[in-house]
Design a protein around this motif. Structure first.
Motif: not given
Length: 230
Positions: A109-133
């Motif tokens: 479950t920790a591995a699954l939660a880590a995937l969610v954590f990483l994917s959240t920031h990946w989608y945010g950076i992809r949508a807004h760019g690193l600086a704005k995210h």
């Protein structure tokens, strides 16, 4: 404590291969084989299984479309659908003899939660760019930056511990009833296990979806408050 009690199967040098690892790989191989079978069957008439799986995918797509912006649905859907189906299968596999649900293991479950954590920031950076995210963590004031960081860490930990605790307690309760009442009496309890497994998979997937939507719409105040309803 022997290896069986610890859920260990064998050691490969410093690596420990546990029942959780084996069951997780079996689930992934099962999904890969099913995907290959469906790809091959597309050349022929549709089967009932394919129609059922397409109905499930349509339902998941509708759930995703209600939370994330319309333009991001096709990007978010593969990850969320895979996560939902994997967690649901992992929760239900504990009903099979000699197998335990991988989600009763905190490492899984920790591995699954880590995937969610990483994917959240990946989608945010992809949508807004690193600086704005990264900038939205300092809004409305840079003083709140440590609290935003703590919030990110604690919600990831809560995501892992919630699923682990619920599935562990559910399997332990089922095991105790089986030991006391035998294999015929606890049939209603097994049905309760199925219902609870579905609910836990839904909550985990929905929380992941809300976190991703919050990263995609970092300026939307209501997107971070939907978690309270779960």
């Amino acid at each position: 404590m022997n290896q069986e009690a610890e859920g260990l199967v064998w050691h490969l040098g410093n690596w420990v291969i546990s029942n959780t690892v084996i069951t997780t790989w079996l689930i992934m191989l099962g999904f890969a084989g099913l995907a290959l079978l469906l790809c091959l069957s597309e050349r022929h008439a549709q089967t009932g299984l394919q129609n059922a799986l397409e109905a499930v995918l349509v339902a998941i797509e509708a759930a995703v479309a209600e939370v994330v912006p319309a333009g991001a649905v096709r990007h978010v859907l593969p990850f969320v659908a895979t996560l939902w189906l994997f967690v649901l299968t992992a929760n239900l596999v504990g009903l099979l003899p000699t197998l335990h649900a991988p989600t009763r293991d905190l490492s899984a479950t920790a591995a699954l939660a880590a995937l969610v954590f990483l994917s959240t920031h990946w989608y945010g950076i992809r949508a807004h760019g690193l600086a704005k995210h990264l900038k939205h963590y300092c809004q409305p004031s840079v003083i709140l930056l440590p609290f935003h960081i703590i919030s990110e860490i604690t919600r990831t930990l809560a995501l892992a511990i919630r699923l682990f605790g619920n599935m562990m307690s559910l399997e332990m309760a089922a095991l105790l009833v089986l030991l006391i009442a035998g294999f015929l009496v606890p049939v209603p309890l097994l049905m309760l296990h199925v219902v609870e497994a579905v609910i836990q998979a839904y909550i985990f997937g929905m929380l992941a979806l809300i976190y991703i939507a919050g990263a995609l719409e970092s300026s939307e105040p209501d997107s971070t408050n939907r978690e309270e309803n779960l």
